[in-house]
Design a protein around this motif. Sequence first.
Motif: not given
Length: 230
Positions: A134-163
Amino acid sequence: MHEHLLTHYSEFFRAALTGSFREAEDKTVKLEEDQPLTFEFFVHWLYYQRFPDKSKGDADEITSAWVKGDDEKNYGSTKSRNLINLHVFSDRYNIPQLFRKSMDEFYWHMSRASTDLPCTDAINTAFNALDQESPMCRYLIHVHCCVKREDWEVLDREDYPEDFLWNALLRYADIATKGPHGKAPGAKALRLSHPCNGRGAVRLQKGAETAKEDALLSSTTNRTIRQTGG
């Protein structure tokens, strides 16, 4: 609330309130899965064809709930969560116009330099309710990996959906080979050091490299099979 507004904008409510269902007789539709606040935002949009805005004279109660805590400490996460919830609501009840409007507003909201990445609860809401394409899910991936990727912190994998995690790895692999806009990136574009830690955690940079290696291995294997006639 006015039935004609519901039936005009939503095929779900049109079928429920004008068809042969019991709801058409009772004129009552139970929405047990949805949060009351999300429905309140929907009703506001239904009557005003826009989202809550204090500058346009909307009541403090609804405008505060729409952007509660969105200041120098919260960085827009409340509005992000509300928009995602509304987008899911519009998808569930087949409200095409709200579906588009909430996606457009979310895009512009995330485009602001001061807006932080959505919280994990909001991401889970999107990926649990929507198709991952869906547009929303695809954009969430995009914004994490491209637009805002420098804002990532150390994250717990289990907090996120596997997809979400899997598609993020694939997106990083794609960026590593093509760049964020489909072109070969320069050295500065490949900042794939954002980790995704936790129990059984993986690192996105390593995951991207592995995805590339798997793709190359698969391509080589296929060529070998064709050459040998296997």
